[in-house]
Design a protein around this motif. Structure first.
Motif, mmCIF file in Angstrom:
data_model
loop_
_atom_site.group_PDB
_atom_site.id
_atom_site.type_symbol
_atom_site.label_atom_id
_atom_site.label_comp_id
_atom_site.label_asym_id
_atom_site.label_seq_id
_atom_site.Cartn_x
_atom_site.Cartn_y
_atom_site.Cartn_z
ATOM 1 N N ASP A 126 0.807 -1.225 0.000
ATOM 2 C CA ASP A 126 0.000 0.000 0.000
ATOM 3 C C ASP A 126 0.841 1.277 0.000
ATOM 4 N N TYR A 127 2.139 1.148 -0.296
ATOM 5 C CA TYR A 127 3.018 2.326 -0.291
ATOM 6 C C TYR A 127 4.126 2.086 -1.306
ATOM 7 N N ILE A 129 7.446 2.997 -2.607
ATOM 8 C CA ILE A 129 8.639 3.736 -2.194
ATOM 9 C C ILE A 129 9.286 4.447 -3.374
ATOM 10 N N ASP A 130 9.378 3.798 -4.518
ATOM 11 C CA ASP A 130 9.979 4.429 -5.699
ATOM 12 C C ASP A 130 9.205 5.674 -6.117
ATOM 13 N N GLU A 131 7.892 5.571 -6.111
ATOM 14 C CA GLU A 131 7.061 6.701 -6.519
ATOM 15 C C GLU A 131 7.134 7.843 -5.518
ATOM 16 N N LYS A 132 7.135 7.510 -4.245
ATOM 17 C CA LYS A 132 7.165 8.530 -3.189
ATOM 18 C C LYS A 132 8.512 9.244 -3.117
ATOM 19 N N MET A 133 9.599 8.481 -3.213
ATOM 20 C CA MET A 133 10.923 9.030 -2.936
ATOM 21 C C MET A 133 11.721 9.368 -4.192
ATOM 22 N N PHE A 334 3.168 3.446 11.300
ATOM 23 C CA PHE A 334 3.940 4.597 11.779
ATOM 24 C C PHE A 334 4.951 5.039 10.746
ATOM 25 N N LEU A 335 5.643 4.084 10.122
ATOM 26 C CA LEU A 335 6.701 4.417 9.165
ATOM 27 C C LEU A 335 6.135 5.189 7.976
ATOM 28 N N ASP A 340 5.813 10.436 5.170
ATOM 29 C CA ASP A 340 4.980 11.349 4.383
ATOM 30 C C ASP A 340 4.712 12.689 5.051
ATOM 31 N N GLY A 341 5.429 13.008 6.102
ATOM 32 C CA GLY A 341 5.289 14.334 6.692
ATOM 33 C C GLY A 341 5.329 14.373 8.190
ATOM 34 N N GLY A 342 5.086 13.236 8.844
ATOM 35 C CA GLY A 342 5.149 13.233 10.300
ATOM 36 C C GLY A 342 6.517 13.616 10.822
#
Length: 437
Positions: A126-127, A129-133, A334-335, A340-342
């Motif tokens: 559900d996350y 990593i390549d797209e986000k980072m 949590f991770l 994503d901004g925490g």
């Protein structure tokens, strides 16, 4: 000898953990969700990291704990050095409470993956990593998989006393070489003081900026530690220490545990080679009062030719989930939130979020706080966002880091000449390469 002993213990520790992991692989691979994650009870997690809690981590944890009463997190600080990493690895091996941990180098990450300490995150779908980072995240993959999430944009730079530069009629550099920095150091040096100082963590970055591109080994598989730019790095630094006396002798710096950040922030030394973690001290006027503006320049390159130059940076603070944690689902939640901004309060200590979905303006506000006017913002934005050069993440094995350090320290101490030093580094590296096959 102490460092060598620590490395030996680390190697032994990895072997022991690997044996334990091999014997218990079935139970470890199926520990994806602990029973208490679904029991309705409060899940308690421990996150281990190298940043002092007051420099951002505690603020992050406090926000999470307030918003998520079902999952409470405790932050445990370990010092990111040989002893601190041994402490973390021992805690993981002996089953102490470690649910998440931050890796700061690929070499440490690789050892933890090999020992079965880090969970394979590919089961979490559900996350992305390549797209986000972005594409730089690829450098943190091990055997094509992510065993953690890279969470920060790592920036390294030379911090400068802007008023000292102005007094010497020197501009803030936007692109320079070590030879040019050497001249800056001469012009900025006052009496018996120094013109340039550096934190030991990025001490070898200029050498690795070359070898990360040219290769640590040659086409025939032998050591490349006799590369001309390695010689250039050794000669330049030694000249600054022994001839110019513009930077501290390495032996003095190591034995005295020289407080380089304090020396820069007090105005004693006008140039400091360091990373973005400087900001956690430079924003702290209580412990580090200063009366000058900090400007920023890229780390200088060894070669006159900019073609092929890379600077250490990219993504960092690679956070893994313990493969033996009973609460992997909760740790994963949590991770994702953190990445994503925490983690925004971490920017106060120079740790800028890498995720495209993090609020960059909020992070920048956190990073500068009410000290915005004490920085040269133009040069800060330039080194963080506008300086166009590729970056690298150090991947050289710790054993190679240690063996070459043991040899170049002899050279800087004046007990071994340059040719002998290079020959010894190459010989020892070749011996390592034979055993590592």
């Amino acid at each position: 000898m102490r460092k060598k002993g620590l490395v030996a213990r680390m190697v032994s520790l990895v072997l022991v953990v690997g044996m334990i992991a091999g014997c218990s692989n079935d139970s470890g691979s199926n520990a994806q969700t602990g029973a208490s994650d679904n029991s309705g009870d409060t899940v308690k997690l421990k996150m281990w990291g190298g940043v002092p809690p007051e420099a951002g981590p505690q603020a992050v944890i406090d926000v999470w704990n307030k918003e998520h009463p079902e999952t409470q997190i405790e932050y445990v600080r370990y010092v990111n050095d040989d002893e601190g990493n041994l402490k973390l690895d021992t805690a993981i091996m002996t089953g102490q409470d470690v649910d998440l941990f931050v890796n700061y180098t690929i070499s440490h990450t690789a050892k933890r993956v090999a020992s079965g300490a880090a969970a394979d995150l590919s089961s979490f779908t559900d996350y992305n990593i390549d797209e986000k980072m972005g594409p730089d995240a690829e450098g943190w993959k091990i055997d094509g998989k992510y065993y953690g999430v890279p969470t920060t944009k790592s920036t390294y730079f030379v911090a400068l006393n802007k008023e000292a530069l102005d007094a010497a009629n020197l501009p803030v550099p936007k692109d320079w070489t070590w030879d040019e920095m050497r001249e800056y150091a001469k012009k900025l040096k006052k009496d018996s003081g120094y013109g340039f100082i550096q934190n030991t963590e990025p001490f070898v970055d200029s050498m690795d900026s070359v070898l990360s591109q040219e290769g640590y080994t040659k086409a025939d598989g032998t050591s490349n530690l006799d590369h001309p730019m390695v010689r250039k790095w050794l000669e330049t630094l030694n000249a600054m220490m022994a001839e110019d006396k513009t930077t501290p002798p390495l032996g003095e710096q190591l034995t005295s545990k020289m407080p380089v950040e304090q020396m820069f922030l007090s105005g004693e030394v006008p140039m400091l080679n360091i990373g973005a973690w400087l900001l956690r001290s430079s924003n702290n006027f209580t412990d580090y009062p200063r009366d000058f503006t900090i400007a920023f320049a890229p780390v200088p390159r060894l070669s006159e030719d900019k073609e092929g130059y890379v600077m250490r940076g990219g993504l960092g603070d690679y956070i893994s989930i313990n493969a033996k944690s009973k609460h992997q689902e909760a740790a994963w939640e949590f991770l994702k939130w953190y990445a994503d901004g925490g983690m925004a309060p971490m920017a106060e200590g120079g740790r800028f979020p890498a995720s495209k979905d993090a609020d960059q303006d909020k992070a920048m506000e956190s990073m500068l706080g009410d000290k915005k006017d004490t920085y040269d913002l133009e040069s800060l934005m330039y080194v963080m966002f506008d300086y166009q050069t590729p970056t690298y993440v150090r991947t050289v094995p710790q054993e190679v880091m240690d063996l070459r350090a043991q040899e170049y320290e002899k050279y800087f101490l004046g007990v071994q000449d340059l040719d002998t030093t290079i020959s010894a580094m190459v010989s020892r590296h070749n011996d390592y390469l034979k055993t590592a096959k």
